[in-house]
Design a protein around this motif. Sequence first.
Motif, PDB file in Angstrom:
ATOM      1  N   ARG A  25       3.783  -9.589  -8.913  1.00  0.00           N
ATOM      2  CA  ARG A  25       4.404  -8.801  -9.773  1.00  0.00           C
ATOM      3  C   ARG A  25       4.225  -7.213  -9.186  1.00  0.00           C
ATOM      4  NH1 ARG A  25       7.870 -10.707 -13.874  1.00  0.00           N
ATOM      5  NH2 ARG A  25       7.847 -12.680 -13.836  1.00  0.00           N
ATOM      6  N   ILE A  26       2.797  -7.097  -8.873  1.00  0.00           N
ATOM      7  CA  ILE A  26       2.570  -5.723  -8.519  1.00  0.00           C
ATOM      8  C   ILE A  26       3.374  -5.362  -7.188  1.00  0.00           C
ATOM      9  CG2 ILE A  26       0.781  -4.245  -7.169  1.00  0.00           C
ATOM     10  CD1 ILE A  26      -1.190  -5.793  -9.169  1.00  0.00           C
ATOM     11  N   ARG A  27       3.667  -6.116  -6.289  1.00  0.00           N
ATOM     12  CA  ARG A  27       4.403  -6.040  -5.001  1.00  0.00           C
ATOM     13  C   ARG A  27       5.794  -5.459  -5.394  1.00  0.00           C
ATOM     14  NH1 ARG A  27       2.087 -10.504  -3.519  1.00  0.00           N
ATOM     15  NH2 ARG A  27       0.268 -10.481  -1.897  1.00  0.00           N
ATOM     16  N   ASP A  28       6.491  -5.903  -6.536  1.00  0.00           N
ATOM     17  CA  ASP A  28       7.705  -5.453  -6.778  1.00  0.00           C
ATOM     18  C   ASP A  28       7.677  -4.283  -7.521  1.00  0.00           C
ATOM     19  OD1 ASP A  28       8.932  -7.948  -5.847  1.00  0.00           O
ATOM     20  OD2 ASP A  28       8.563  -8.873  -7.770  1.00  0.00           O
ATOM     21  N   CYS A  29       6.634  -3.496  -7.709  1.00  0.00           N
ATOM     22  CA  CYS A  29       6.301  -2.373  -8.505  1.00  0.00           C
ATOM     23  C   CYS A  29       6.066  -1.166  -7.503  1.00  0.00           C
ATOM     24  CB  CYS A  29       5.332  -2.520  -9.414  1.00  0.00           C
ATOM     25  SG  CYS A  29       5.757  -3.716 -10.599  1.00  0.00           S
ATOM     26  N   ASP A  30       6.405   0.138  -8.036  1.00  0.00           N
ATOM     27  CA  ASP A  30       6.373   1.165  -7.353  1.00  0.00           C
ATOM     28  C   ASP A  30       4.898   1.701  -7.360  1.00  0.00           C
ATOM     29  OD1 ASP A  30       9.063   1.901  -6.673  1.00  0.00           O
ATOM     30  OD2 ASP A  30       9.382   1.926  -8.741  1.00  0.00           O
ATOM     31  N   ILE A  31       4.114   1.629  -8.418  1.00  0.00           N
ATOM     32  CA  ILE A  31       2.913   1.816  -8.710  1.00  0.00           C
ATOM     33  C   ILE A  31       2.038   0.852  -9.550  1.00  0.00           C
ATOM     34  CG2 ILE A  31       1.163   3.729 -10.053  1.00  0.00           C
ATOM     35  CD1 ILE A  31       3.937   5.574  -9.771  1.00  0.00           C
ATOM     36  N   ALA A  32       0.821   0.814  -9.056  1.00  0.00           N
ATOM     37  CA  ALA A  32      -0.014  -0.070  -9.983  1.00  0.00           C
ATOM     38  C   ALA A  32      -1.247   0.688 -10.616  1.00  0.00           C
ATOM     39  CB  ALA A  32      -0.707  -1.323  -9.009  1.00  0.00           C
ATOM     40  N   LEU A  33      -1.393   0.460 -11.875  1.00  0.00           N
ATOM     41  CA  LEU A  33      -2.467   1.205 -12.732  1.00  0.00           C
ATOM     42  C   LEU A  33      -3.540   0.096 -13.111  1.00  0.00           C
ATOM     43  CD1 LEU A  33      -0.445   3.315 -14.911  1.00  0.00           C
ATOM     44  CD2 LEU A  33      -1.167   3.978 -12.516  1.00  0.00           C
ATOM     45  N   HIS A  34      -5.024   0.201 -12.784  1.00  0.00           N
ATOM     46  CA  HIS A  34      -5.678  -0.692 -13.211  1.00  0.00           C
ATOM     47  C   HIS A  34      -6.713  -0.015 -14.202  1.00  0.00           C
ATOM     48  CE1 HIS A  34      -8.973  -3.702 -13.388  1.00  0.00           C
ATOM     49  NE2 HIS A  34      -8.510  -4.409 -12.157  1.00  0.00           N
ATOM     50  N   ALA A  35      -6.939  -0.444 -15.280  1.00  0.00           N
ATOM     51  CA  ALA A  35      -7.655   0.262 -16.441  1.00  0.00           C
ATOM     52  C   ALA A  35      -9.256  -0.172 -16.530  1.00  0.00           C
ATOM     53  CB  ALA A  35      -6.995   0.014 -17.793  1.00  0.00           C
ATOM     54  N   GLY A  36      -9.620  -0.666 -15.292  1.00  0.00           N
ATOM     55  CA  GLY A  36     -10.989  -0.911 -15.341  1.00  0.00           C
ATOM     56  C   GLY A  36     -11.677  -2.383 -15.497  1.00  0.00           C
ATOM     57  N   ASP A  37     -12.985  -2.446 -15.031  1.00  0.00           N
ATOM     58  CA  ASP A  37     -13.622  -3.869 -14.727  1.00  0.00           C
ATOM     59  C   ASP A  37     -12.786  -4.562 -13.592  1.00  0.00           C
ATOM     60  OD1 ASP A  37     -15.642  -3.256 -16.427  1.00  0.00           O
ATOM     61  OD2 ASP A  37     -15.027  -4.836 -17.725  1.00  0.00           O
ATOM     62  N   VAL A  38     -12.568  -3.720 -12.415  1.00  0.00           N
ATOM     63  CA  VAL A  38     -12.017  -4.013 -11.247  1.00  0.00           C
ATOM     64  C   VAL A  38     -12.995  -5.449 -10.789  1.00  0.00           C
ATOM     65  CG1 VAL A  38     -11.329  -3.510  -9.005  1.00  0.00           C
ATOM     66  CG2 VAL A  38     -11.187  -1.801 -10.706  1.00  0.00           C
ATOM     67  N   GLY A  39     -14.093  -4.932 -10.649  1.00  0.00           N
ATOM     68  CA  GLY A  39     -15.067  -6.209 -10.591  1.00  0.00           C
ATOM     69  C   GLY A  39     -15.196  -6.230  -8.662  1.00  0.00           C
ATOM     70  N   GLY A  40     -14.821  -5.384  -7.698  1.00  0.00           N
ATOM     71  CA  GLY A  40     -15.225  -5.374  -6.426  1.00  0.00           C
ATOM     72  C   GLY A  40     -13.631  -4.939  -5.611  1.00  0.00           C
ATOM     73  N   ALA A  41     -13.846  -4.834  -4.516  1.00  0.00           N
ATOM     74  CA  ALA A  41     -12.696  -4.334  -3.496  1.00  0.00           C
ATOM     75  C   ALA A  41     -11.933  -5.231  -3.102  1.00  0.00           C
ATOM     76  CB  ALA A  41     -13.753  -3.803  -2.150  1.00  0.00           C
ATOM     77  N   ASP A  42     -12.154  -6.564  -3.296  1.00  0.00           N
ATOM     78  CA  ASP A  42     -11.060  -7.402  -3.087  1.00  0.00           C
ATOM     79  C   ASP A  42     -10.027  -7.210  -3.786  1.00  0.00           C
ATOM     80  OD1 ASP A  42     -12.266  -8.657  -0.929  1.00  0.00           O
ATOM     81  OD2 ASP A  42     -12.703 -10.533  -2.118  1.00  0.00           O
ATOM     82  N   VAL A  43     -10.096  -6.896  -4.948  1.00  0.00           N
ATOM     83  CA  VAL A  43      -8.934  -6.704  -5.933  1.00  0.00           C
ATOM     84  C   VAL A  43      -8.201  -5.439  -5.702  1.00  0.00           C
ATOM     85  CG1 VAL A  43      -8.488  -5.941  -8.718  1.00  0.00           C
ATOM     86  CG2 VAL A  43     -10.294  -7.895  -8.026  1.00  0.00           C
ATOM     87  N   LEU A  44      -8.747  -4.408  -5.315  1.00  0.00           N
ATOM     88  CA  LEU A  44      -8.244  -3.460  -4.766  1.00  0.00           C
ATOM     89  C   LEU A  44      -7.444  -3.682  -3.435  1.00  0.00           C
ATOM     90  CD1 LEU A  44     -11.222  -0.780  -5.244  1.00  0.00           C
ATOM     91  CD2 LEU A  44      -9.101  -1.268  -6.887  1.00  0.00           C
ATOM     92  N   PHE A  45      -7.972  -4.436  -2.749  1.00  0.00           N
ATOM     93  CA  PHE A  45      -7.178  -4.558  -1.472  1.00  0.00           C
ATOM     94  C   PHE A  45      -5.831  -5.560  -1.714  1.00  0.00           C
ATOM     95  CE2 PHE A  45     -11.329  -4.051   0.839  1.00  0.00           C
ATOM     96  CZ  PHE A  45     -11.125  -2.732   1.163  1.00  0.00           C
ATOM     97  N   ALA A  46      -6.050  -6.319  -2.901  1.00  0.00           N
ATOM     98  CA  ALA A  46      -5.104  -7.302  -3.168  1.00  0.00           C
ATOM     99  C   ALA A  46      -3.741  -6.629  -3.993  1.00  0.00           C
ATOM    100  CB  ALA A  46      -5.534  -8.488  -4.038  1.00  0.00           C
ATOM    101  N   MET A  47      -4.001  -5.299  -4.474  1.00  0.00           N
ATOM    102  CA  MET A  47      -2.988  -4.862  -5.039  1.00  0.00           C
ATOM    103  C   MET A  47      -2.129  -3.712  -4.095  1.00  0.00           C
ATOM    104  SD  MET A  47      -5.463  -3.284  -8.147  1.00  0.00           S
ATOM    105  CE  MET A  47      -4.357  -1.792  -8.397  1.00  0.00           C
TER     106      MET A  47
END
Length: 195
Positions: A25-47
């Motif tokens: 779903r994020i790929r279909d969006c212009d911007i992604a907003l994450h409100a915390g408890d990311v938990g690691g760089a893998d999540v950031l790289f997957a967005m």
Amino acid sequence: MTGRTARIAILADTHGFLDQRIADRIRDCDIALHAGDVGGADVLFAMHPKHESVAIRGNNDDVEHWADAERDMLARLPGDATVDLPGGRIRLVHGDDGGTVEQRHRRYRRQFADCRAVVYGHSHRQCVDRRDTPWVLNPGAAGRTRTNGGPGCLVLACDDDSWEIEALRFDPRSAPRTRRRSGAGPSAQNDGGNG
């Protein structure tokens, strides 16, 4: 993004694992907003939104919950953020500042009255409160830790005149299997305690 509708993916509480259906779903969006408890760089790289990602630090985004090799990325996560969008501003906070849901919503409406919406996480419970302005939104947990009925996110469609929100929840039993990169990040099973 002026003059057209922007699509914004809103998520939180991944705790080191981003559900693939939400990543899609994020790929279909212009911007992604994450409100915390990311938990690691893998999540950031997957967005992978079309334009940009904004993520803030949650109460479990600390040196105990992130891999040593990812500490530089962790250090760059702000405690909160305000993002200008077509038709208004949105504020990201993690939501670990206590109180009942009603107390928290009243407090955020007072504190961030100049925004059109406030997004928080921490509770892992999806909530769309549009009774007053600013809206107060919680996307639920976008990983596999305490998803309360399945991983979820919100998608905001906004332009200069209107905002529309779609709440998404996915069946936890039909989650696609994913493989982690070897040696990457903290354990995806990491619950991190509260929130």
